[in-house]
Design a protein around this motif. Structure first.
Motif, PDB file in Angstrom:
ATOM      1  N   CYS A   3      -4.606   4.895   2.138  1.00 14.87           N
ATOM      2  CA  CYS A   3      -4.482   3.892   1.085  1.00 14.87           C
ATOM      3  C   CYS A   3      -3.017   3.454   0.972  1.00 14.87           C
ATOM      4  O   CYS A   3      -2.127   4.299   0.878  1.00 14.87           O
ATOM      5  CB  CYS A   3      -4.964   4.496  -0.232  1.00 14.87           C
ATOM      6  SG  CYS A   3      -4.791   3.407  -1.662  1.00 14.87           S
ATOM      7  N   PRO A   4      -2.744   2.156   0.953  1.00 10.04           N
ATOM      8  CA  PRO A   4      -1.361   1.686   0.855  1.00 10.04           C
ATOM      9  C   PRO A   4      -0.733   1.934  -0.527  1.00 10.04           C
ATOM     10  O   PRO A   4       0.478   1.853  -0.675  1.00 10.04           O
ATOM     11  CB  PRO A   4      -1.456   0.194   1.149  1.00 10.04           C
ATOM     12  CG  PRO A   4      -2.863  -0.169   0.864  1.00 10.04           C
ATOM     13  CD  PRO A   4      -3.684   1.054   1.125  1.00 10.04           C
ATOM     14  N   ILE A   5      -1.542   2.270  -1.515  1.00  8.34           N
ATOM     15  CA  ILE A   5      -1.017   2.518  -2.861  1.00  8.34           C
ATOM     16  C   ILE A   5      -0.688   3.991  -3.066  1.00  8.34           C
ATOM     17  O   ILE A   5       0.396   4.331  -3.509  1.00  8.34           O
ATOM     18  CB  ILE A   5      -2.017   2.037  -3.942  1.00  8.34           C
ATOM     19  CG1 ILE A   5      -2.302   0.545  -3.794  1.00  8.34           C
ATOM     20  CG2 ILE A   5      -1.502   2.360  -5.347  1.00  8.34           C
ATOM     21  CD1 ILE A   5      -1.101  -0.368  -3.943  1.00  8.34           C
ATOM     22  N   PHE A  17      -8.266   0.452   0.561  1.00  8.30           N
ATOM     23  CA  PHE A  17      -7.864   1.336  -0.526  1.00  8.30           C
ATOM     24  C   PHE A  17      -8.797   2.532  -0.620  1.00  8.30           C
ATOM     25  O   PHE A  17      -9.863   2.550  -0.020  1.00  8.30           O
ATOM     26  CB  PHE A  17      -7.842   0.562  -1.853  1.00  8.30           C
ATOM     27  CG  PHE A  17      -7.005  -0.680  -1.779  1.00  8.30           C
ATOM     28  CD1 PHE A  17      -5.627  -0.598  -1.814  1.00  8.30           C
ATOM     29  CD2 PHE A  17      -7.585  -1.922  -1.628  1.00  8.30           C
ATOM     30  CE1 PHE A  17      -4.841  -1.733  -1.717  1.00  8.30           C
ATOM     31  CE2 PHE A  17      -6.819  -3.065  -1.528  1.00  8.30           C
ATOM     32  CZ  PHE A  17      -5.438  -2.969  -1.574  1.00  8.30           C
ATOM     33  N   CYS A  18      -8.420   3.500  -1.439  1.00  7.01           N
ATOM     34  CA  CYS A  18      -9.244   4.701  -1.604  1.00  7.01           C
ATOM     35  C   CYS A  18     -10.190   4.572  -2.791  1.00  7.01           C
ATOM     36  O   CYS A  18     -11.168   5.299  -2.888  1.00  7.01           O
ATOM     37  CB  CYS A  18      -8.356   5.933  -1.782  1.00  7.01           C
ATOM     38  SG  CYS A  18      -7.442   5.918  -3.342  1.00  7.01           S
ATOM     39  N   SER A  19      -9.892   3.641  -3.700  1.00  7.24           N
ATOM     40  CA  SER A  19     -10.697   3.513  -4.916  1.00  7.24           C
ATOM     41  C   SER A  19     -10.524   2.124  -5.523  1.00  7.24           C
ATOM     42  O   SER A  19      -9.616   1.379  -5.152  1.00  7.24           O
ATOM     43  CB  SER A  19     -10.252   4.559  -5.939  1.00  7.24           C
ATOM     44  OG  SER A  19      -8.920   4.282  -6.347  1.00  7.24           O
ATOM     45  N   ASP A  26      -3.128  -2.907  -6.687  1.00  8.14           N
ATOM     46  CA  ASP A  26      -2.610  -3.842  -5.692  1.00  8.14           C
ATOM     47  C   ASP A  26      -2.758  -5.284  -6.173  1.00  8.14           C
ATOM     48  O   ASP A  26      -1.820  -6.075  -6.077  1.00  8.14           O
ATOM     49  CB  ASP A  26      -3.342  -3.638  -4.363  1.00  8.14           C
ATOM     50  CG  ASP A  26      -2.781  -4.497  -3.265  1.00  8.14           C
ATOM     51  OD1 ASP A  26      -1.667  -4.196  -2.790  1.00  8.14           O
ATOM     52  OD2 ASP A  26      -3.449  -5.475  -2.869  1.00  8.14           O
ATOM     53  N   LEU A  27      -3.907  -5.619  -6.714  1.00 10.02           N
ATOM     54  CA  LEU A  27      -4.137  -6.969  -7.225  1.00 10.02           C
ATOM     55  C   LEU A  27      -3.156  -7.299  -8.352  1.00 10.02           C
ATOM     56  O   LEU A  27      -2.587  -8.392  -8.394  1.00 10.02           O
ATOM     57  CB  LEU A  27      -5.579  -7.109  -7.724  1.00 10.02           C
ATOM     58  CG  LEU A  27      -5.952  -8.461  -8.321  1.00 10.02           C
ATOM     59  CD1 LEU A  27      -5.766  -9.584  -7.307  1.00 10.02           C
ATOM     60  CD2 LEU A  27      -7.371  -8.421  -8.844  1.00 10.02           C
ATOM     61  N   TYR A  35       4.759  -8.528  -5.473  1.00 11.59           N
ATOM     62  CA  TYR A  35       4.692  -8.821  -4.048  1.00 11.59           C
ATOM     63  C   TYR A  35       4.984 -10.312  -3.908  1.00 11.59           C
ATOM     64  O   TYR A  35       4.548 -11.112  -4.721  1.00 11.59           O
ATOM     65  CB  TYR A  35       3.296  -8.589  -3.476  1.00 11.59           C
ATOM     66  CG  TYR A  35       2.798  -7.177  -3.451  1.00 11.59           C
ATOM     67  CD1 TYR A  35       3.637  -6.085  -3.279  1.00 11.59           C
ATOM     68  CD2 TYR A  35       1.431  -6.923  -3.560  1.00 11.59           C
ATOM     69  CE1 TYR A  35       3.144  -4.798  -3.220  1.00 11.59           C
ATOM     70  CE2 TYR A  35       0.935  -5.630  -3.500  1.00 11.59           C
ATOM     71  CZ  TYR A  35       1.786  -4.578  -3.339  1.00 11.59           C
ATOM     72  OH  TYR A  35       1.291  -3.316  -3.275  1.00 11.59           O
ATOM     73  N   ALA A  36       5.691 -10.679  -2.892  1.00 11.32           N
ATOM     74  CA  ALA A  36       5.938 -12.093  -2.650  1.00 11.32           C
ATOM     75  C   ALA A  36       6.096 -12.328  -1.155  1.00 11.32           C
ATOM     76  O   ALA A  36       6.597 -11.471  -0.439  1.00 11.32           O
ATOM     77  CB  ALA A  36       7.199 -12.543  -3.365  1.00 11.32           C
ATOM     78  N   VAL A  37       5.656 -13.464  -0.721  1.00  8.16           N
ATOM     79  CA  VAL A  37       5.811 -13.851   0.674  1.00  8.16           C
ATOM     80  C   VAL A  37       7.074 -14.693   0.759  1.00  8.16           C
ATOM     81  O   VAL A  37       7.185 -15.727   0.100  1.00  8.16           O
ATOM     82  CB  VAL A  37       4.586 -14.657   1.159  1.00  8.16           C
ATOM     83  CG1 VAL A  37       4.761 -15.099   2.594  1.00  8.16           C
ATOM     84  CG2 VAL A  37       3.316 -13.845   0.980  1.00  8.16           C
TER      85      VAL A  37
END
Length: 62
Positions: A3-5, A17-19, A26-27, A35-37
């Motif tokens: 999971c990235p979190i 994700f795991c859950s 993340d959302l 987060y930004a591009v």
């Protein structure tokens, strides 16, 4: 894959994700602007500067 979190193993239902909780975290980061591009588009830079100047002007009026 982890999971990235939280780095726990992913759950197929919520992948990557795991859950649902980590998917929601993340959302929320995307929605809050955490987060930004990055952009090299000059128009994006000009719009960001104008927005920052307007916000600064609002704060200094109060």
């Amino acid at each position: 894959m982890s999971c990235p979190i939280c780095a726990k193993p992913t759950d197929e239902k919520y992948r990557p994700f795991c859950s649902k909780r980590c998917a929601d975290v993340d959302l929320a980061k995307w929605m809050s602007g955490s987060y930004a591009v990055p952009s090299d588009d000059p128009q994006d830079v000009e719009e960001a500067i104008e927005l920052a100047e307007r916000e600064h002007a609002k704060q200094t009026r109060h």
